[in-house]
Design a protein around this motif. Structure first.
Motif, PDB file in Angstrom:
ATOM      1  N   ASN A  23       0.860  -1.177   0.000  1.00 18.01           N
ATOM      2  CA  ASN A  23       0.000   0.000   0.000  1.00 18.01           C
ATOM      3  C   ASN A  23       0.898   1.229   0.000  1.00 18.01           C
ATOM      4  N   LEU A  24       1.311   1.649  -1.165  1.00 17.31           N
ATOM      5  CA  LEU A  24       2.281   2.728  -1.276  1.00 17.31           C
ATOM      6  C   LEU A  24       1.711   4.086  -0.908  1.00 17.31           C
ATOM      7  N   HIS A  25       0.403   4.219  -0.785  1.00 19.40           N
ATOM      8  CA  HIS A  25      -0.192   5.522  -0.566  1.00 19.40           C
ATOM      9  C   HIS A  25      -0.624   5.748   0.875  1.00 19.40           C
ATOM     10  N   MET A  26      -0.239   4.882   1.786  1.00 17.02           N
ATOM     11  CA  MET A  26      -0.620   5.037   3.173  1.00 17.02           C
ATOM     12  C   MET A  26       0.408   5.894   3.890  1.00 17.02           C
ATOM     13  N   LYS A  27      -0.052   6.918   4.564  1.00 17.54           N
ATOM     14  CA  LYS A  27       0.816   7.806   5.328  1.00 17.54           C
ATOM     15  C   LYS A  27       0.508   7.574   6.802  1.00 17.54           C
ATOM     16  N   LEU A  28       1.516   7.167   7.587  1.00 22.30           N
ATOM     17  CA  LEU A  28       1.329   6.874   8.998  1.00 22.30           C
ATOM     18  C   LEU A  28       2.030   7.946   9.828  1.00 22.30           C
ATOM     19  N   GLU A  29       1.301   8.509  10.771  1.00 21.40           N
ATOM     20  CA  GLU A  29       1.828   9.579  11.613  1.00 21.40           C
ATOM     21  C   GLU A  29       2.497   8.997  12.853  1.00 21.40           C
ATOM     22  N   LEU A  30       3.685   9.515  13.181  1.00 18.54           N
ATOM     23  CA  LEU A  30       4.343   9.132  14.425  1.00 18.54           C
ATOM     24  C   LEU A  30       3.635   9.825  15.578  1.00 18.54           C
ATOM     25  N   ARG A  31       3.326   9.050  16.619  1.00 18.84           N
ATOM     26  CA  ARG A  31       2.623   9.587  17.785  1.00 18.84           C
ATOM     27  C   ARG A  31       3.370   9.171  19.053  1.00 18.84           C
ATOM     28  N   ARG A  32       3.215   9.968  20.100  1.00 23.24           N
ATOM     29  CA  ARG A  32       3.806   9.620  21.390  1.00 23.24           C
ATOM     30  C   ARG A  32       2.988   8.476  21.996  1.00 23.24           C
ATOM     31  N   ILE A  33       3.669   7.407  22.352  1.00 26.89           N
ATOM     32  CA  ILE A  33       3.049   6.261  23.019  1.00 26.89           C
ATOM     33  C   ILE A  33       3.939   5.946  24.216  1.00 26.89           C
ATOM     34  N   GLY A  34       3.481   6.322  25.400  1.00 23.60           N
ATOM     35  CA  GLY A  34       4.295   6.145  26.595  1.00 23.60           C
ATOM     36  C   GLY A  34       5.561   6.964  26.489  1.00 23.60           C
ATOM     37  N   ASN A  35       6.711   6.311  26.646  1.00 24.40           N
ATOM     38  CA  ASN A  35       7.999   6.993  26.594  1.00 24.40           C
ATOM     39  C   ASN A  35       8.637   6.875  25.212  1.00 24.40           C
ATOM     40  N   SER A  36       7.852   6.440  24.229  1.00 21.83           N
ATOM     41  CA  SER A  36       8.385   6.200  22.889  1.00 21.83           C
ATOM     42  C   SER A  36       7.534   6.906  21.843  1.00 21.83           C
ATOM     43  N   LEU A  37       7.924   6.735  20.610  1.00 20.45           N
ATOM     44  CA  LEU A  37       7.108   7.154  19.479  1.00 20.45           C
ATOM     45  C   LEU A  37       6.636   5.899  18.779  1.00 20.45           C
ATOM     46  N   GLY A  38       5.439   5.941  18.205  1.00 20.86           N
ATOM     47  CA  GLY A  38       4.914   4.777  17.521  1.00 20.86           C
ATOM     48  C   GLY A  38       3.953   5.183  16.432  1.00 20.86           C
ATOM     49  N   ILE A  39       3.439   4.182  15.752  1.00 19.75           N
ATOM     50  CA  ILE A  39       2.455   4.405  14.695  1.00 19.75           C
ATOM     51  C   ILE A  39       1.213   3.602  15.015  1.00 19.75           C
ATOM     52  N   ILE A  40       0.107   4.045  14.482  1.00 20.68           N
ATOM     53  CA  ILE A  40      -1.129   3.290  14.560  1.00 20.68           C
ATOM     54  C   ILE A  40      -1.408   2.778  13.162  1.00 20.68           C
ATOM     55  N   VAL A  41      -1.467   1.464  13.038  1.00 15.70           N
ATOM     56  CA  VAL A  41      -1.705   0.839  11.735  1.00 15.70           C
ATOM     57  C   VAL A  41      -3.212   0.613  11.602  1.00 15.70           C
ATOM     58  N   PRO A  42      -3.818   1.097  10.531  1.00 15.70           N
ATOM     59  CA  PRO A  42      -5.270   0.920  10.355  1.00 15.70           C
ATOM     60  C   PRO A  42      -5.664  -0.549  10.366  1.00 15.70           C
ATOM     61  N   LYS A  43      -6.845  -0.831  10.933  1.00 15.31           N
ATOM     62  CA  LYS A  43      -7.329  -2.198  11.055  1.00 15.31           C
ATOM     63  C   LYS A  43      -7.392  -2.917   9.717  1.00 15.31           C
ATOM     64  N   ASN A  44      -7.829  -2.222   8.671  1.00 19.51           N
ATOM     65  CA  ASN A  44      -7.944  -2.912   7.376  1.00 19.51           C
ATOM     66  C   ASN A  44      -6.585  -3.377   6.876  1.00 19.51           C
ATOM     67  N   ALA A  45      -5.534  -2.630   7.153  1.00 21.18           N
ATOM     68  CA  ALA A  45      -4.195  -3.068   6.752  1.00 21.18           C
ATOM     69  C   ALA A  45      -3.798  -4.321   7.528  1.00 21.18           C
ATOM     70  N   LEU A  46      -4.088  -4.330   8.829  1.00 23.35           N
ATOM     71  CA  LEU A  46      -3.763  -5.503   9.646  1.00 23.35           C
ATOM     72  C   LEU A  46      -4.596  -6.718   9.234  1.00 23.35           C
ATOM     73  N   GLN A  47      -5.871  -6.482   8.929  1.00 19.79           N
ATOM     74  CA  GLN A  47      -6.736  -7.576   8.480  1.00 19.79           C
ATOM     75  C   GLN A  47      -6.229  -8.162   7.170  1.00 19.79           C
ATOM     76  N   ASN A  48      -5.767  -7.317   6.270  1.00 17.24           N
ATOM     77  CA  ASN A  48      -5.223  -7.805   5.002  1.00 17.24           C
ATOM     78  C   ASN A  48      -3.999  -8.690   5.217  1.00 17.24           C
ATOM     79  N   TRP A  49      -3.295  -8.431   6.279  1.00 14.43           N
ATOM     80  CA  TRP A  49      -2.122  -9.237   6.607  1.00 14.43           C
ATOM     81  C   TRP A  49      -2.481 -10.451   7.441  1.00 14.43           C
ATOM     82  N   GLY A  50      -3.686 -10.489   7.943  1.00 17.55           N
ATOM     83  CA  GLY A  50      -4.097 -11.610   8.787  1.00 17.55           C
ATOM     84  C   GLY A  50      -3.523 -11.538  10.186  1.00 17.55           C
ATOM     85  N   VAL A  51      -3.262 -10.331  10.690  1.00 17.60           N
ATOM     86  CA  VAL A  51      -2.744 -10.171  12.048  1.00 17.60           C
ATOM     87  C   VAL A  51      -3.699  -9.313  12.861  1.00 17.60           C
TER      88      VAL A  51
END
Length: 171
Positions: A23-51
């Motif tokens: 999915n070359l057109h997906m833009k994921l924003e870095l967000r503060r998660i606890g003491n780190s930075l992370g991304i939130i992966v959309p559910k449909n992307a995870l479902q497509n991967w089966g995770v």
């Protein structure tokens, strides 16, 4: 690039394609998660991967990919964490491991990132003998595996060593 409704193609332990490729057109924003930075992966992307929740993703130099769904993937991850701990033990004296671990725990506690496992590590680092410290770091029992999922001695090993061990674990 694979079709989004097909399951990932596995080669050994890893999917051949990665999220950034299918999915070359997906833009994921870095967000503060606890003491780190992370991304939130959309559910449909995870479902497509089966995770889903509780599954693992591997972050490598070429992108993000899921670990295979099997009991063996947990064993591989546990063994990788044990090898990282073994490398720390082989390179650093117990007092240095304790100092780094306690410094990390203190910083994490001040930032509000704290849990039962960190309290257990603090007790081990403050009062345990070297043998107890090494048992927690190198043991093959369930308790040692659980403790190594949240190791306070991170930051001691050079990045090249961590990268090499990760690549060896990947096969």
């Amino acid at each position: 690039m694979r079709h989004p409704t097909r399951p990932p193609v596995w080669k050994g332990w890893f999917a051949v394609d990665v999220i950034t490729c299918y999915n070359l057109h997906m833009k994921l924003e870095l967000r503060r998660i606890g003491n780190s930075l992370g991304i939130i992966v959309p559910k449909n992307a995870l479902q497509n991967w089966g995770v889903g929740e509780g599954d693992y993703l591997e972050l490598g130099e070429r992108g993000i990919r899921p670990f295979p769904k099997s009991g063996e993937s947990h064993a591989v991850l546990d063994e990788l964490k044990r090898k990282l701990a073994s490398e720390v033990v082989s390179r650093f004296a117990p007092n240095l491991i304790r100092a780094q671990g306690l410094a990390n725990l203190s910083r994490w506690k001040k930032s509000g990132v704290w849990g039962k496992t960190y309290a257990e590590w603090q007790e081990i680092l403050e009062s345990a003998s070297d043998g107890e410290l090494f048992a927690a770091m190198l043991g093959r029992d369930e308790n040692s595996d659980r403790l190594r999922q949240s190791p306070p001695y991170v930051g001691l090993l050079p990045r090249e060593v961590v990268r090499r061990l990760n690549e060896e674990a990947a096969g």
